[in-house]
Enzyme design. Sequence first.
Site, PDB file in Angstrom:
ATOM      1  N   GLU A  29      -2.422   0.181  -4.532  1.00 25.41           N
ATOM      2  CA  GLU A  29      -2.296  -0.957  -3.620  1.00 25.41           C
ATOM      3  C   GLU A  29      -2.574  -2.263  -4.359  1.00 25.41           C
ATOM      4  O   GLU A  29      -3.283  -2.300  -5.362  1.00 25.41           O
ATOM      5  CB  GLU A  29      -3.226  -0.820  -2.409  1.00 25.41           C
ATOM      6  CG  GLU A  29      -4.697  -0.763  -2.751  1.00 25.41           C
ATOM      7  CD  GLU A  29      -5.577  -0.728  -1.510  1.00 25.41           C
ATOM      8  OE1 GLU A  29      -5.294  -1.469  -0.549  1.00 25.41           O
ATOM      9  OE2 GLU A  29      -6.551   0.021  -1.521  1.00 25.41           O
ATOM     10  N   ASP A  71       0.856  -1.189   0.000  1.00 23.75           N
ATOM     11  CA  ASP A  71       0.000   0.000   0.000  1.00 23.75           C
ATOM     12  C   ASP A  71       0.893   1.239   0.000  1.00 23.75           C
ATOM     13  O   ASP A  71       1.670   1.455   0.930  1.00 23.75           O
ATOM     14  CB  ASP A  71      -0.898  -0.010   1.239  1.00 23.75           C
ATOM     15  CG  ASP A  71      -2.072   0.954   1.121  1.00 23.75           C
ATOM     16  OD1 ASP A  71      -2.170   1.648   0.087  1.00 23.75           O
ATOM     17  OD2 ASP A  71      -2.896   1.017   2.051  1.00 23.75           O
TER      18      ASP A  71
END
Length: 416
Positions: free
Chosen positions: A121, A27
């Site tokens: 992500e 992420d």
Amino acid sequence: MSRAPRSAGARRDWGSDDSQTPILHVDMDAFFASVELLSRPELRGRPVIVGGRHRGVVLAATYEARASGVHSAMPMTRARVLCPQAIVIAPDHSRYREMSRGVMRILGDITPVIEPLSIDEAFLDVSGARRRLGPPAMIAGRLRTRIAEELGLPASVGIASTKFVAKLASSHAKPDGMLLVPRDATVAFLHSLPVGALWGVGERTEATLARLAIRTVADLAHTPPDTLRAALGESGGRRLLDLAWGRDPRAVEPVRREKSIGHEQTFAENLRDRADLAAVLLDQAHRCAARLRSGGLFAAGVAIKVRGADFTTLTRSRALEAPTDVAHDLYQVARELLAAVAVPPGGVRLLGLRCESLSEAASTAVQVRLDDSGPERRDAELAMDQIRRRYGRSSLTAGSLLPVPTTENARGDLSC
């Protein structure tokens, strides 16, 4: 950017056994803002917000801005009140997509088993990469180093035995960190978190659980199943109970086809003139068509979204006669949909165009049309793509979107 609730009391070290933790969740940290800081290093350490200066919502915020309560999806008016000293930067989506491709390229060097969740992500299953690159924690460390060295961007990584726990781990690793949750520590980690950390527990469900004195994942895990079923329904209660005990059998799915592609814009001042609204749709049609072609996709449907000054929102959609990736075709249908919508008394605050029912171009039979949108239009737009890739998006636009010296008859009949 993950916004899952984090527990201030949750441990940051759950052990080093990564022998049964093949799932990574990567992420990027405040992705849009981090990209903007690459060209504005003087703003590092200061509160920065990416979004419209006065309207729209926050797309990203640096951690200095978040310290004042700013978060993504927050109305910009509210963000400016919470953090009046913040520097607001207009988004540059083409640059974000370019940097995202760089991130995904690095992830692809590790394993082909990648499941992108968004532009910033993705999940990875590194089971097949262990012999070549080492254990998961070592792979995660190398990923973070490569992203930082090659792109100049910070990334946080969660490592776990399941997708759900890996995603929670990455949110607790932020900013710019890494957290391993060994398989044997899964339940202890989950039970240290607030119940809002579970997927599917929004404000309404959290309030329902609070009335039952369920405030943590541990509380929920030890609640009788019948009580949860009565409060949340059969499937909802069972699903949350499984998550609370770390049961998540979903595999990383490397092939994810986009269901739709769209672009929408919130205006600094509400628009009332139909010619202005049509100009916005034309620009959006070109943006969406370029994304379709870039992804090798065709659209079989078009939808528009119109939001008035009072935030009343309506959508209209229509199937196309034949799948297309040509802006002219998208715009013609979008303009007809707009013509059937009454302009709200206070004007239009937001307008958006979305391409739906997507399919891969290679498997799509393109119908030859009898109007003026033949293959030469697509060839022209493909040439536009090449020019924009080389010189930037602002280097080329539709002629009817160029400013005119007089207002008389301006944009009376927009076309591509």
